[in-house]
Design an enzyme around this catalytic site. Structure first.
Site, mmCIF file in Angstrom:
data_model
loop_
_atom_site.group_PDB
_atom_site.id
_atom_site.type_symbol
_atom_site.label_atom_id
_atom_site.label_comp_id
_atom_site.label_asym_id
_atom_site.label_seq_id
_atom_site.Cartn_x
_atom_site.Cartn_y
_atom_site.Cartn_z
ATOM 1 N N GLY A 286 0.871 -1.179 0.000
ATOM 2 C CA GLY A 286 0.000 0.000 0.000
ATOM 3 C C GLY A 286 0.905 1.226 0.000
ATOM 4 N N VAL B 47 4.754 -1.299 3.211
ATOM 5 C CA VAL B 47 4.582 0.126 2.929
ATOM 6 C C VAL B 47 5.385 0.489 1.683
ATOM 7 C CG1 VAL B 47 4.887 2.467 3.812
ATOM 8 C CG2 VAL B 47 4.238 0.610 5.380
ATOM 9 N N LYS B 48 4.667 1.045 0.695
ATOM 10 C CA LYS B 48 5.314 1.377 -0.587
ATOM 11 C C LYS B 48 5.692 2.861 -0.563
ATOM 12 C CE LYS B 48 4.469 -0.057 -5.344
ATOM 13 N NZ LYS B 48 3.394 -0.162 -6.343
ATOM 14 N N ILE B 49 6.944 3.110 -0.847
ATOM 15 C CA ILE B 49 7.498 4.458 -0.700
ATOM 16 C C ILE B 49 8.311 4.807 -1.950
ATOM 17 C CG2 ILE B 49 9.253 5.761 0.606
ATOM 18 C CD1 ILE B 49 8.280 4.531 3.118
#
Ligand code: E4P
Length: 215
Positions: A57, A83-85
């Site tokens: 996400g 967690v997509k960054i």
């Protein structure tokens, strides 16, 4: 090689799961917007419940503090959230902070080997190089995958390479040959992987012969 599906569409995710080949999911703000649901946290939770594997996400903050706060909120949704960054300076800082707290990070929008090197050093669990978008501008996306796989192997980095922005079955084939850890694949491409004209032709012949036997 792990197969992730690159979508936020629940029907596509359920279908890939039923095929027995699904290991995880990647989403991004564009894929979430395509579903037209404002309750994005609820959607991500539903995806996690179906997949029971890594679900990326993406944060929408652009500064490190914002990314860290958003990343923690996302990670609290489910043990499966990654967690997509984005691969920016702020993104590196957020990746280091979240990784130090045991939160898995997928660094996205990677277009160079140096970006991938930085992501690994910052503690990212995954790096997502976008092969299709590089092909679109006349570069060779798969060459970048080969470079990153070699660099990670040279130094024993644990970061897993997710081949992203996959557009064709050939991207999947080349990813497997290069030993990429993961491909995040659109639903239509996953379905195309099983197709072969000789399979169809052979099956037609078997069925015709069987029908003859039945009289
Ligand atoms: C995955 O992490 C990316 O968000 C996705 O593969 C991008 O694909 P696209 O270039 O087809 O939008």
């Amino acid at each position: 090689m792990k197969f992730f599906i690159d979508t936020a569409n629940l029907d596509e995710i359920r279908d890939a799961k039923a095929m027995g080949v699904l290991d995880g999911v990647t989403t991004n703000p564009s894929l979430m917007a395509r579903e037209g649901r404002k309750d994005t946290d609820a959607l991500l939770k539903e995806i996690c419940d179906i997949v029971e594997g890594p679900v990326s996400g993406e944060v929408t903050a652009l500064d490190a503090e914002g990314m860290i706060a958003e990343g923690k909120t996302l990670a609290a949704l489910s043990k499966y959230i990654v967690v997509k960054i984005p691969t920016t300076l702020a993104g590196l800082k957020a990746t280091r902070a979240l990784s130090d707290e045991g939160i898995a990070v997928n660094m996205t929008l990677c277009f160079s080997a140096n970006q991938a090197l930085l992501a690994a050093k910052a503690g990212a669990a995954y790096i997502s190089p976008f092969v299709g978008r590089l092909d679109d501008i006349g570069q060779d996306g798969m060459e970048l995958i080969a470079d990153i796989c070699l660099i990670y192997e040279n130094y024993g980095f644990k970061t897993e390479v997710i081949v992203a922005s996959i557009r064709s079955t050939e991207h999947v084939h080349q990813s497997a040959l290069l030993g990429a850890h993961v491909g995040t694949i659109p639903h239509n491409v996953i379905k195309q992987l099983v197709n072969h004209p000789l399979t169809d032709k052979g099956l037609d012949a078997f069925m015709a012969d069987w029908d003859k036997l039945q009289g």
